[in-house]
Design a protein around this motif. Sequence first.
Motif, PDB file in Angstrom:
ATOM      1  N   ILE A 182       0.838  -1.214   0.000  1.00 39.12           N
ATOM      2  CA  ILE A 182       0.000   0.000   0.000  1.00 39.12           C
ATOM      3  C   ILE A 182       0.861   1.247   0.000  1.00 39.12           C
ATOM      4  CG2 ILE A 182      -1.711   1.300   1.335  1.00 39.12           C
ATOM      5  CD1 ILE A 182      -2.677  -1.556   2.342  1.00 39.12           C
ATOM      6  N   GLU A 183       1.929   1.223   0.771  1.00 34.75           N
ATOM      7  CA  GLU A 183       2.848   2.371   0.836  1.00 34.75           C
ATOM      8  C   GLU A 183       3.541   2.588  -0.503  1.00 34.75           C
ATOM      9  OE1 GLU A 183       4.639   5.655   2.303  1.00 34.75           O
ATOM     10  OE2 GLU A 183       3.145   4.467   3.382  1.00 34.75           O
ATOM     11  N   ALA A 184       3.929   1.512  -1.160  1.00 39.78           N
ATOM     12  CA  ALA A 184       4.729   1.616  -2.383  1.00 39.78           C
ATOM     13  C   ALA A 184       3.920   2.038  -3.609  1.00 39.78           C
ATOM     14  CB  ALA A 184       5.414   0.278  -2.673  1.00 39.78           C
ATOM     15  N   LEU A 185       2.623   1.763  -3.603  1.00 37.22           N
ATOM     16  CA  LEU A 185       1.815   1.971  -4.804  1.00 37.22           C
ATOM     17  C   LEU A 185       0.805   3.093  -4.624  1.00 37.22           C
ATOM     18  CD1 LEU A 185       1.031  -1.774  -5.645  1.00 37.22           C
ATOM     19  CD2 LEU A 185       2.896  -0.348  -6.536  1.00 37.22           C
ATOM     20  N   ASP A 186       0.462   3.723  -5.743  1.00 36.90           N
ATOM     21  CA  ASP A 186      -0.619   4.704  -5.750  1.00 36.90           C
ATOM     22  C   ASP A 186      -1.954   3.978  -5.784  1.00 36.90           C
ATOM     23  OD1 ASP A 186       1.156   6.884  -5.844  1.00 36.90           O
ATOM     24  OD2 ASP A 186       1.260   6.793  -8.046  1.00 36.90           O
ATOM     25  N   LEU A 187      -3.014   4.680  -5.408  1.00 38.20           N
ATOM     26  CA  LEU A 187      -4.341   4.065  -5.412  1.00 38.20           C
ATOM     27  C   LEU A 187      -4.765   3.592  -6.794  1.00 38.20           C
ATOM     28  CD1 LEU A 187      -6.422   6.295  -2.958  1.00 38.20           C
ATOM     29  CD2 LEU A 187      -5.577   3.974  -2.588  1.00 38.20           C
ATOM     30  N   ASP A 188      -4.269   4.245  -7.845  1.00 39.42           N
ATOM     31  CA  ASP A 188      -4.643   3.830  -9.194  1.00 39.42           C
ATOM     32  C   ASP A 188      -3.656   2.835  -9.805  1.00 39.42           C
ATOM     33  OD1 ASP A 188      -2.565   5.602  -9.581  1.00 39.42           O
ATOM     34  OD2 ASP A 188      -3.622   6.847 -11.052  1.00 39.42           O
ATOM     35  N   ALA A 189      -2.732   2.316  -8.999  1.00 42.19           N
ATOM     36  CA  ALA A 189      -1.782   1.321  -9.495  1.00 42.19           C
ATOM     37  C   ALA A 189      -2.534   0.083  -9.964  1.00 42.19           C
ATOM     38  CB  ALA A 189      -0.778   0.958  -8.402  1.00 42.19           C
ATOM     39  N   PRO A 190      -2.188  -0.423 -11.141  1.00 41.86           N
ATOM     40  CA  PRO A 190      -2.909  -1.585 -11.669  1.00 41.86           C
ATOM     41  C   PRO A 190      -2.448  -2.897 -11.039  1.00 41.86           C
ATOM     42  CG  PRO A 190      -1.224  -0.898 -13.222  1.00 41.86           C
ATOM     43  CD  PRO A 190      -1.193   0.091 -12.076  1.00 41.86           C
ATOM     44  N   GLY A 191      -3.388  -3.816 -10.958  1.00 44.59           N
ATOM     45  CA  GLY A 191      -3.105  -5.164 -10.502  1.00 44.59           C
ATOM     46  C   GLY A 191      -4.019  -6.128 -11.225  1.00 44.59           C
ATOM     47  N   ARG A 192      -3.786  -7.397 -11.005  1.00 40.83           N
ATOM     48  CA  ARG A 192      -4.638  -8.423 -11.629  1.00 40.83           C
ATOM     49  C   ARG A 192      -4.865  -9.525 -10.607  1.00 40.83           C
ATOM     50  NH1 ARG A 192      -6.826  -9.444 -16.307  1.00 40.83           N
ATOM     51  NH2 ARG A 192      -7.176 -11.580 -16.991  1.00 40.83           N
ATOM     52  N   ALA A 252     -10.823  -9.230 -13.643  1.00 39.08           N
ATOM     53  CA  ALA A 252      -9.579  -9.450 -12.896  1.00 39.08           C
ATOM     54  C   ALA A 252      -8.664  -8.231 -12.838  1.00 39.08           C
ATOM     55  CB  ALA A 252      -8.826 -10.638 -13.483  1.00 39.08           C
ATOM     56  N   ASP A 253      -8.791  -7.315 -13.790  1.00 37.96           N
ATOM     57  CA  ASP A 253      -7.948  -6.116 -13.776  1.00 37.96           C
ATOM     58  C   ASP A 253      -8.512  -5.113 -12.776  1.00 37.96           C
ATOM     59  OD1 ASP A 253      -6.081  -6.982 -15.714  1.00 37.96           O
ATOM     60  OD2 ASP A 253      -7.538  -6.522 -17.297  1.00 37.96           O
ATOM     61  N   VAL A 254      -7.677  -4.722 -11.819  1.00 39.73           N
ATOM     62  CA  VAL A 254      -8.115  -3.883 -10.699  1.00 39.73           C
ATOM     63  C   VAL A 254      -7.086  -2.795 -10.429  1.00 39.73           C
ATOM     64  CG1 VAL A 254      -9.405  -5.769  -9.602  1.00 39.73           C
ATOM     65  CG2 VAL A 254      -6.992  -5.422  -9.032  1.00 39.73           C
ATOM     66  N   THR A 255      -7.412  -1.939  -9.476  1.00 38.21           N
ATOM     67  CA  THR A 255      -6.461  -0.954  -8.961  1.00 38.21           C
ATOM     68  C   THR A 255      -6.264  -1.211  -7.465  1.00 38.21           C
ATOM     69  OG1 THR A 255      -8.151   0.657  -8.339  1.00 38.21           O
ATOM     70  CG2 THR A 255      -7.279   0.803 -10.609  1.00 38.21           C
ATOM     71  N   GLY A 263      -6.751   0.898  -5.166  1.00 40.11           N
ATOM     72  CA  GLY A 263      -7.910   1.478  -4.486  1.00 40.11           C
ATOM     73  C   GLY A 263      -9.075   0.508  -4.425  1.00 40.11           C
ATOM     74  N   GLN A 264      -9.359  -0.162  -5.525  1.00 48.23           N
ATOM     75  CA  GLN A 264     -10.437  -1.153  -5.546  1.00 48.23           C
ATOM     76  C   GLN A 264     -10.149  -2.295  -4.569  1.00 48.23           C
ATOM     77  OE1 GLN A 264     -10.075  -1.658  -9.903  1.00 48.23           O
ATOM     78  NE2 GLN A 264     -12.311  -1.755  -9.882  1.00 48.23           N
ATOM     79  N   ILE A 265      -8.916  -2.750  -4.542  1.00 48.11           N
ATOM     80  CA  ILE A 265      -8.565  -3.871  -3.678  1.00 48.11           C
ATOM     81  C   ILE A 265      -8.611  -3.459  -2.211  1.00 48.11           C
ATOM     82  CG2 ILE A 265      -6.653  -5.401  -3.018  1.00 48.11           C
ATOM     83  CD1 ILE A 265      -8.365  -6.282  -5.493  1.00 48.11           C
ATOM     84  N   LEU A 266      -8.190  -2.259  -1.906  1.00 45.47           N
ATOM     85  CA  LEU A 266      -8.309  -1.788  -0.516  1.00 45.47           C
ATOM     86  C   LEU A 266      -9.765  -1.830  -0.062  1.00 45.47           C
ATOM     87  CD1 LEU A 266      -5.765   1.144  -0.281  1.00 45.47           C
ATOM     88  CD2 LEU A 266      -6.114  -0.617   1.458  1.00 45.47           C
ATOM     89  N   ILE A 267     -10.659  -1.319  -0.873  1.00 48.82           N
ATOM     90  CA  ILE A 267     -12.079  -1.326  -0.517  1.00 48.82           C
ATOM     91  C   ILE A 267     -12.591  -2.759  -0.405  1.00 48.82           C
ATOM     92  CG2 ILE A 267     -14.398  -0.731  -1.341  1.00 48.82           C
ATOM     93  CD1 ILE A 267     -13.020   1.824  -2.575  1.00 48.82           C
ATOM     94  N   HIS A 268     -12.200  -3.603  -1.342  1.00 41.90           N
ATOM     95  CA  HIS A 268     -12.639  -5.007  -1.328  1.00 41.90           C
ATOM     96  C   HIS A 268     -12.171  -5.715  -0.062  1.00 41.90           C
ATOM     97  CE1 HIS A 268     -13.740  -8.906  -3.060  1.00 41.90           C
ATOM     98  NE2 HIS A 268     -12.616  -9.351  -2.508  1.00 41.90           N
TER      99      HIS A 268
END
Length: 196
Positions: free
Chosen positions: A109-119, A128-131, A133-138
């Motif tokens: 969380i510290e290393a990435l921005d809220l809009d950082a992409p993930g899968r 499956a493609d997320v950010t 921010g989405q994963i934090l909320i999830h």
Amino acid sequence: MVDDVKTHLRHYLRMSRDNLVWKLDGLGEYDIRRPMVPTGTNLLGLVKHVASVEAGYFGDTFGRPFPEPMPWLADDAEVNLDMYATADESREDIVGLYRRVQAHGDATIEALDLDAPGRVPWWKPESADVTLGQILIHVIADIERHCGHADILRERIDGAAGWRPGKDNLAFATAEEFRAFHDRIERAAREAADRG
């Protein structure tokens, strides 16, 4: 503004994590492990499960896998082995693992921005493609769901209820007030059933 959002999300994540773990406080080994409902849900198992969930979402999703093996997640592992602690797994083992998972997640969380992409590899390809921010909320929503389970389990074990240490967030203070409230609800349920 984005930093404020990230700060708020981290605050709620930290609070959710702490609320789940403190439900173990003051209970013996049997009570933190025993299945309280037909599905086998138990307090220590919830902590183990959430550790596994966070390790995946804040690790694999962003190409930062949690470095410790979790054999209960292997393809050939017993079904739902992440939902309870075996007799060989201590409270300290599980809570310690969860604290290490939290530190790993916090580093992501510290290393990435809220809009950082993930899968998310275990989700359907079309979603499956997320950010971050989405994963934090999830993850916060998922932990809070399990905190609700833990609330009910703990209340069934020893009557302890509430949101977090020092702030129970409950409307009544005494057992008598709760008993009267319980009785009012029971009467209303019976009256409604009789009318139906």
